[in-house]
Scaffold this motif. Structure first.
Motif, PDB file in Angstrom:
ATOM      1  N   ALA A   6       0.844  -1.202   0.000  1.00  0.00           N
ATOM      2  CA  ALA A   6       0.000   0.000   0.000  1.00  0.00           C
ATOM      3  C   ALA A   6       0.875   1.245   0.000  1.00  0.00           C
ATOM      4  O   ALA A   6       0.574   2.225  -0.688  1.00  0.00           O
ATOM      5  N   ASN A   7       1.971   1.212   0.744  1.00  0.00           N
ATOM      6  CA  ASN A   7       2.902   2.339   0.774  1.00  0.00           C
ATOM      7  C   ASN A   7       3.553   2.544  -0.591  1.00  0.00           C
ATOM      8  O   ASN A   7       3.712   3.671  -1.041  1.00  0.00           O
ATOM      9  N   ASN A   8       3.908   1.447  -1.273  1.00  0.00           N
ATOM     10  CA  ASN A   8       4.465   1.543  -2.635  1.00  0.00           C
ATOM     11  C   ASN A   8       3.484   2.244  -3.563  1.00  0.00           C
ATOM     12  O   ASN A   8       3.864   3.138  -4.315  1.00  0.00           O
ATOM     13  N   PHE A   9       2.231   1.854  -3.500  1.00  0.00           N
ATOM     14  CA  PHE A   9       1.236   2.394  -4.423  1.00  0.00           C
ATOM     15  C   PHE A   9       0.853   3.835  -4.111  1.00  0.00           C
ATOM     16  O   PHE A   9       0.313   4.528  -4.974  1.00  0.00           O
ATOM     17  N   LYS A  10       1.146   4.296  -2.916  1.00  0.00           N
ATOM     18  CA  LYS A  10       0.881   5.700  -2.576  1.00  0.00           C
ATOM     19  C   LYS A  10       1.624   6.630  -3.539  1.00  0.00           C
ATOM     20  O   LYS A  10       1.162   7.727  -3.839  1.00  0.00           O
ATOM     21  N   ASN A  54       9.932   7.441   0.399  1.00  0.00           N
ATOM     22  CA  ASN A  54       9.427   6.561   1.457  1.00  0.00           C
ATOM     23  C   ASN A  54       8.612   5.404   0.905  1.00  0.00           C
ATOM     24  O   ASN A  54       8.523   4.358   1.538  1.00  0.00           O
ATOM     25  N   SER A  55       8.035   5.591  -0.267  1.00  0.00           N
ATOM     26  CA  SER A  55       7.252   4.510  -0.878  1.00  0.00           C
ATOM     27  C   SER A  55       8.157   3.431  -1.459  1.00  0.00           C
ATOM     28  O   SER A  55       7.700   2.336  -1.756  1.00  0.00           O
ATOM     29  N   GLY A  56       9.422   3.770  -1.666  1.00  0.00           N
ATOM     30  CA  GLY A  56      10.366   2.786  -2.194  1.00  0.00           C
ATOM     31  C   GLY A  56      10.485   2.771  -3.701  1.00  0.00           C
ATOM     32  O   GLY A  56      11.208   1.937  -4.243  1.00  0.00           O
ATOM     33  N   VAL A  57       9.801   3.673  -4.399  1.00  0.00           N
ATOM     34  CA  VAL A  57       9.892   3.654  -5.863  1.00  0.00           C
ATOM     35  C   VAL A  57      10.899   4.670  -6.402  1.00  0.00           C
ATOM     36  O   VAL A  57      11.180   4.675  -7.597  1.00  0.00           O
ATOM     37  N   VAL A  58      11.456   5.504  -5.523  1.00  0.00           N
ATOM     38  CA  VAL A  58      12.462   6.482  -5.921  1.00  0.00           C
ATOM     39  C   VAL A  58      13.630   6.440  -4.945  1.00  0.00           C
ATOM     40  O   VAL A  58      13.433   6.305  -3.735  1.00  0.00           O
ATOM     41  N   ASN A  59      14.834   6.527  -5.486  1.00  0.00           N
ATOM     42  CA  ASN A  59      16.055   6.639  -4.684  1.00  0.00           C
ATOM     43  C   ASN A  59      16.462   8.095  -4.613  1.00  0.00           C
ATOM     44  O   ASN A  59      16.198   8.855  -5.540  1.00  0.00           O
ATOM     45  N   GLU A  60      17.148   8.467  -3.534  1.00  0.00           N
ATOM     46  CA  GLU A  60      17.711   9.808  -3.453  1.00  0.00           C
ATOM     47  C   GLU A  60      19.197   9.715  -3.158  1.00  0.00           C
ATOM     48  O   GLU A  60      19.649   8.801  -2.482  1.00  0.00           O
ATOM     49  N   ARG A  61      19.926  10.671  -3.716  1.00  0.00           N
ATOM     50  CA  ARG A  61      21.379  10.733  -3.519  1.00  0.00           C
ATOM     51  C   ARG A  61      21.737  12.203  -3.326  1.00  0.00           C
ATOM     52  O   ARG A  61      21.404  13.040  -4.152  1.00  0.00           O
ATOM     53  N   ILE A  76       9.659  -0.527  -8.026  1.00  0.00           N
ATOM     54  CA  ILE A  76       8.750  -0.654  -9.169  1.00  0.00           C
ATOM     55  C   ILE A  76       8.423  -2.124  -9.410  1.00  0.00           C
ATOM     56  O   ILE A  76       7.273  -2.491  -9.664  1.00  0.00           O
ATOM     57  N   GLN A  77       9.427  -2.982  -9.306  1.00  0.00           N
ATOM     58  CA  GLN A  77       9.217  -4.420  -9.512  1.00  0.00           C
ATOM     59  C   GLN A  77       8.269  -4.996  -8.463  1.00  0.00           C
ATOM     60  O   GLN A  77       7.449  -5.858  -8.771  1.00  0.00           O
ATOM     61  N   SER A  78       8.359  -4.505  -7.243  1.00  0.00           N
ATOM     62  CA  SER A  78       7.463  -4.951  -6.179  1.00  0.00           C
ATOM     63  C   SER A  78       6.011  -4.647  -6.540  1.00  0.00           C
ATOM     64  O   SER A  78       5.126  -5.495  -6.380  1.00  0.00           O
ATOM     65  N   CYS A  79       5.763  -3.449  -7.055  1.00  0.00           N
ATOM     66  CA  CYS A  79       4.411  -3.075  -7.488  1.00  0.00           C
ATOM     67  C   CYS A  79       3.958  -3.952  -8.649  1.00  0.00           C
ATOM     68  O   CYS A  79       2.832  -4.451  -8.672  1.00  0.00           O
ATOM     69  N   LYS A  80       4.852  -4.133  -9.589  1.00  0.00           N
ATOM     70  CA  LYS A  80       4.542  -4.929 -10.773  1.00  0.00           C
ATOM     71  C   LYS A  80       4.222  -6.375 -10.394  1.00  0.00           C
ATOM     72  O   LYS A  80       3.258  -6.962 -10.905  1.00  0.00           O
TER      73      LYS A  80
END
Length: 87
Positions: A6-10, A54-61, A76-80
């Motif tokens: 659910a957090n990923n899809f947010k 925080n959703s896990g679909v983007v990295n930050e540097r 993204i793969q987790s959502c897929k």
């Protein structure tokens, strides 16, 4: 498990976040570059980026004073993978 999904899809539940993800498909972007292409304030961008990271679909540097963002392929793969159960 469902809380994480659910957090990923947010990440996908806002038109600005979808625009940001669409920009990140092209490759890593600095927050300053993202701001140039969106009609939002810096604080609004920060809010959206926090949700995306925080959703896990983007990295930050972090590099100096700037933050660079990129797509997190694992997120993204987790959502897929979850969606593939329904197809």
């Amino acid at each position: 498990m469902y809380k994480d999904i659910a957090n990923n899809f947010k990440a996908f539940c806002d038109d600005n976040r979808l625009l940001i993800l669409d920009q990140l498909i092209e490759g890593e972007k600095c927050s300053c570059d993202l701001l140039e292409n969106l009609n939002i304030s810096r604080s609004t961008l920060s809010h959206h980026m926090s949700i995306l990271v925080n959703s896990g679909v983007v990295n930050e540097r972090k590099e100096g004073a700037w933050i660079h963002y990129s797509i997190n392929l694992d997120g993204i793969q987790s959502c897929k993978s979850f969606l593939s159960k329904f197809i």
